[in-house]
Design an enzyme around this catalytic site. Structure first.
Site, PDB file in Angstrom:
ATOM      1  N   TYR A 238      -2.302  -0.449  10.357  1.00 56.32           N
ATOM      2  CA  TYR A 238      -2.176  -0.828   9.047  1.00 56.32           C
ATOM      3  C   TYR A 238      -0.857  -0.355   8.236  1.00 56.32           C
ATOM      4  O   TYR A 238      -0.219  -1.019   7.440  1.00 56.32           O
ATOM      5  CB  TYR A 238      -3.227  -0.204   7.996  1.00 56.32           C
ATOM      6  CG  TYR A 238      -3.424  -0.737   6.862  1.00 56.32           C
ATOM      7  CD1 TYR A 238      -4.299  -1.645   6.365  1.00 56.32           C
ATOM      8  CD2 TYR A 238      -3.316   0.314   5.753  1.00 56.32           C
ATOM      9  CE1 TYR A 238      -4.445  -1.899   5.147  1.00 56.32           C
ATOM     10  CE2 TYR A 238      -3.299   0.021   4.536  1.00 56.32           C
ATOM     11  CZ  TYR A 238      -3.844  -1.029   3.997  1.00 56.32           C
ATOM     12  OH  TYR A 238      -4.090  -1.394   2.825  1.00 56.32           O
TER      13      TYR A 238
ATOM     14  N   SER B  37       1.017  -1.238  -0.066  1.00 57.67           N
ATOM     15  CA  SER B  37       0.008  -0.019   0.173  1.00 57.67           C
ATOM     16  C   SER B  37       0.924   1.344  -0.042  1.00 57.67           C
ATOM     17  O   SER B  37       1.969   1.235   0.641  1.00 57.67           O
ATOM     18  CB  SER B  37      -1.045   0.061   1.352  1.00 57.67           C
ATOM     19  OG  SER B  37      -1.548   1.261   1.505  1.00 57.67           O
TER      20      SER B  37
END
Length: 288
Positions: free
Chosen positions: A169, A156
């Protein structure tokens, strides 16, 4: 858009009849990849937490590839034994695996750095350790086959620029970036290996992780767009598959990433992009 024939000429691992294993395959990017690769004539192993969604995904991919070319396996990637069993079933059903896509992930925010240890651990167990478990279970057998193969790990942009909001995350995706870089290096130095690793870096994508959205936001890409971009990038040999979206083109991502690494080079405060003293300097930099 590049044709399937050109993709498969450049990437023999994606040839018709070869096998792809995809985790997090019941929705989003994983399901889009499964459908796209099925259209290219590959056999597909879909892995996800056992649920009605996995059953639905299996039926959808079987409608493309045929039931004999699809295997759905309920597996929790945070559990190494379950991923080992996934590998046993995949190799047992279809023989050699030529593509492993470690895509499973969750985005549940456990909160501040000092809160909710169990929730932090659960997120990291899925997002980071799920990738490690996949590589451990599949890479040795993929290497032993001596055939062309690909391992694609889904990272990501938040693992690179690490914006405030969901630290757990960000940590998991930063770990995947570093792990996949090291994996790529190890594979290219493995004698006789024809196995390569790549880091998929989606932009704003409408998936099961898109919080509060029941339909695709205008700024987001679909999973299908991400997969098409991924395949084109792979044919070029890109390691970093840096996807744009409808809000951020590559030049914008590059500037944000350059500013992030500049925090170290310039000895600025951590995450200076969001520091009040650097609001104006950052705005000026982005206009350059």
């Amino acid at each position: 858009m590049i044709t399937d024939a050109k993709i498969q000429t450049a990437l023999p691992a994606l040839g018709p009849g070869n096998t792809a294993v995809i985790t997090g395959a019941a929705s989003g990017i994983g399901l889009a990849a499964a459908k796209r690769l099925a259209l290219m004539g590959m056999k597909i192993v879909l892995a996800d937490i056992g649920s009605a969604r996995l059953d639905e995904a299996s039926r959808a991919v079987s409608a493309i590839a045929g039931e004999d070319a699809v295997l759905a396996v309920a597996a929790d990637v945070s559990n190494a034994d379950e991923v080992d069993r996934l590998a046993d079933r995949a190799f047992g059903a279809f023989g050699d695996v030529s593509l492993l896509m470690n895509n499973a992930g969750v985005g549940n925010n456990p909160g501040k750095p000092w809160e909710n240890r169990d929730a932090w651990r659960r997120l990291l167990d899925i997002n980071f350790w799920g990738v490690v478990h996949g590589v451990e279970a599949f890479a040795p057998r993929m290497l032993a086959s001596a055939k062309p193969g690909l391992i694609i790990n889904t990272g990501s942009k938040q693992g690179i620029t690490t914006p405030p909001g969901n630290l757990a995350y960000n940590v998991s995706k930063a770990g995947i970036k570093t792990y996949t870089e090291g994996l790529a290096h190890a594979l290219r130095n493995e004698p006789g290996a024809h196995l390569a690793a790549h880091l998929l870096i989606p932009g704003f994508t409408f998936t099961g992780l898109t919080e509060g959205a029941t339909e695709k936001p205008a700024g987001a890409w679909t999973g299908e767009q991400v997969v098409d971009f991924m395949l084109e990038s792979l044919t070029r040999g890109d390691f970093y598959i840096l996807c744009p979206d409808n809000e951020a083109a590559r030049p914008l991502d590059e500037k944000r990433m350059a500013w992030a690494i500049g925090d170290i080079i310039e000895n600025r405060p951590a995450l200076s992009r969001w520091h009040p003293d650097y609001k104006e300097p950052f705005a000026a930099y982005m206009k350059q």
